[in-house]
Design an enzyme around this catalytic site. Structure first.
Site, PDB file in Angstrom:
ATOM      1  N   HIS A 120       4.895   8.201  -5.276  1.00 18.51           N
ATOM      2  CA  HIS A 120       5.347   7.498  -6.484  1.00 18.51           C
ATOM      3  C   HIS A 120       6.620   8.161  -7.034  1.00 18.51           C
ATOM      4  CE1 HIS A 120       0.817   6.568  -7.083  1.00 18.51           C
ATOM      5  NE2 HIS A 120       1.380   5.406  -6.839  1.00 18.51           N
ATOM      6  N   LYS A 122     -11.456  -1.475 -12.586  1.00 17.33           N
ATOM      7  CA  LYS A 122     -11.516  -0.321 -11.688  1.00 17.33           C
ATOM      8  C   LYS A 122     -12.207   0.836 -12.393  1.00 17.33           C
ATOM      9  CE  LYS A 122      -7.427  -1.213  -8.872  1.00 17.33           C
ATOM     10  NZ  LYS A 122      -6.121  -0.669  -8.470  1.00 17.33           N
ATOM     11  N   ARG A 160       4.883   0.546   1.754  1.00 18.06           N
ATOM     12  CA  ARG A 160       4.751   1.744   2.594  1.00 18.06           C
ATOM     13  C   ARG A 160       4.645   1.369   4.049  1.00 18.06           C
ATOM     14  NH1 ARG A 160      -0.163   3.681  -0.910  1.00 18.06           N
ATOM     15  NH2 ARG A 160      -0.207   1.421  -1.053  1.00 18.06           N
ATOM     16  N   SER A 203      -3.000   7.206  -3.712  1.00 16.69           N
ATOM     17  CA  SER A 203      -3.796   7.946  -4.701  1.00 16.69           C
ATOM     18  C   SER A 203      -5.240   8.062  -4.232  1.00 16.69           C
ATOM     19  CB  SER A 203      -3.763   7.239  -6.052  1.00 16.69           C
ATOM     20  OG  SER A 203      -2.451   7.157  -6.523  1.00 16.69           O
TER      21      SER A 203
HETATM   22  P1  ADP Z   1      -1.589  -0.440  -7.542  1.00 14.11           P
HETATM   23  O1  ADP Z   1      -3.056  -0.407  -7.825  1.00 14.11           O
HETATM   24  O2  ADP Z   1      -0.814  -1.350  -8.442  1.00 14.11           O
HETATM   25  O3  ADP Z   1      -1.206  -0.610  -6.108  1.00 14.11           O
HETATM   26  P2  ADP Z   1      -0.695   2.271  -7.186  1.00 14.11           P
HETATM   27  O4  ADP Z   1      -0.604   3.375  -8.195  1.00 14.11           O
HETATM   28  O5  ADP Z   1      -1.551   2.472  -6.007  1.00 14.11           O
HETATM   29  O6  ADP Z   1      -1.125   1.005  -8.021  1.00 14.11           O
HETATM   30  O7  ADP Z   1       0.750   1.892  -6.679  1.00 14.11           O
HETATM   31  C1  ADP Z   1       1.789   1.551  -7.562  1.00 14.11           C
HETATM   32  C2  ADP Z   1       3.044   1.274  -6.747  1.00 14.11           C
HETATM   33  O8  ADP Z   1       3.409   2.458  -6.077  1.00 14.11           O
HETATM   34  C3  ADP Z   1       2.867   0.218  -5.652  1.00 14.11           C
HETATM   35  O9  ADP Z   1       4.081  -0.503  -5.504  1.00 14.11           O
HETATM   36  C4  ADP Z   1       2.580   1.031  -4.430  1.00 14.11           C
HETATM   37  O10 ADP Z   1       2.992   0.360  -3.236  1.00 14.11           O
HETATM   38  C5  ADP Z   1       3.458   2.231  -4.697  1.00 14.11           C
HETATM   39  N1  ADP Z   1       2.969   3.415  -3.984  1.00 14.11           N
HETATM   40  C6  ADP Z   1       1.711   3.836  -3.827  1.00 14.11           C
HETATM   41  N2  ADP Z   1       1.653   4.943  -3.046  1.00 14.11           N
HETATM   42  C7  ADP Z   1       2.942   5.209  -2.700  1.00 14.11           C
HETATM   43  C8  ADP Z   1       3.554   6.197  -1.869  1.00 14.11           C
HETATM   44  N3  ADP Z   1       2.851   7.085  -1.205  1.00 14.11           N
HETATM   45  N4  ADP Z   1       4.884   6.169  -1.730  1.00 14.11           N
HETATM   46  C9  ADP Z   1       5.588   5.224  -2.382  1.00 14.11           C
HETATM   47  N5  ADP Z   1       5.087   4.275  -3.141  1.00 14.11           N
HETATM   48  C10 ADP Z   1       3.774   4.243  -3.308  1.00 14.11           C
END
Ligand code: ADP
Length: 166
Positions: A20, A44, A93, A131
């Site tokens: 992120h 969630k 990703r 995450s």
């Molecule tokens: P959501 O439940 O909305 O997917 P996340 O926190 O998992 O929430 O992800 C938020 C955003 O960050 C999404 O666009 C996701 O693709 C991106 N994201 C999640 N993990 C990564 C990562 N390892 N690298 C880059 N972007 C990521």
């Protein structure tokens, strides 16, 4: 003067990972302002409360003056309009992200044609990172060092009640 270009980066961020942060770091040089928007999602069962996720995000982005952390509930496009943001930022990703993101982007455009979804690609070191995987690895006693900021690593160990793996 032209209107500042604001991008919203929405997500759960439960917790924020270095993937992120890689995206936020790339986005903040492209846009005048980046709003990291934590989804308040009752469905969630997050490990970190919304307030905790916001606090962590604020801490780890504190040196980036054009990055703001906020929360939102309900439709993302409504929030984007309220915040005068023209861009919704999401990360792809791997191909597995694509279907869902594509549907969301088109649905959002249908509801709010003025808002553009822009996809960014993280550094390849983060392409397998999520995450949920971080939480799982940590719960099973693996090291998440260098996958998440040090603050997140210690908070994960606090939550899970395990000592850091040596
Ligand atoms: P959501 O439940 O909305 O997917 P996340 O926190 O998992 O929430 O992800 C938020 C955003 O960050 C999404 O666009 C996701 O693709 C991106 N994201 C999640 N993990 C990564 C990562 N390892 N690298 C880059 N972007 C990521």
């Amino acid at each position: 003067m032209s209107t500042p270009l604001t991008a919203i980066y929405p997500g759960s961020f439960d917790p924020v990972t270095n993937g992120h942060l890689d995206i936020i770091g790339r986005a903040r040089v492209l846009f005048d302002r980046v709003i990291v928007a934590v989804l308040v999602n009752a469905e969630k069962h997050p490990m970190f409360s919304c307030a905790e996720r916001v606090e962590i995000l604020r801490n780890v982005t504190r040196l980036w003056d054009n990055v703001e952390v906020d929360t939102f509930d309900g439709l993302l496009v409504h929030y984007a309009v309220a915040r005068k943001a023209r861009v919704v930022l999401r990360a792809i990703r791997a191909v597995t992200d694509y279907d869902y993101e594509f549907q969301m982007a088109l649905m959002n455009r249908r509801m709010q044609p003025d808002i553009e979804t822009i996809f960014m690609v993280p550094g390849e070191a983060y392409s397998y990172l999520s995450s949920s995987l971080v939480k799982e690895v940590c719960e099973l006693g693996g090291s998440v060092n260098s996958l998440v900021p040090p603050l997140v690593e210690s908070l994960l160990h606090e939550k899970i009640g395990r000592d850091k793996p040596s």
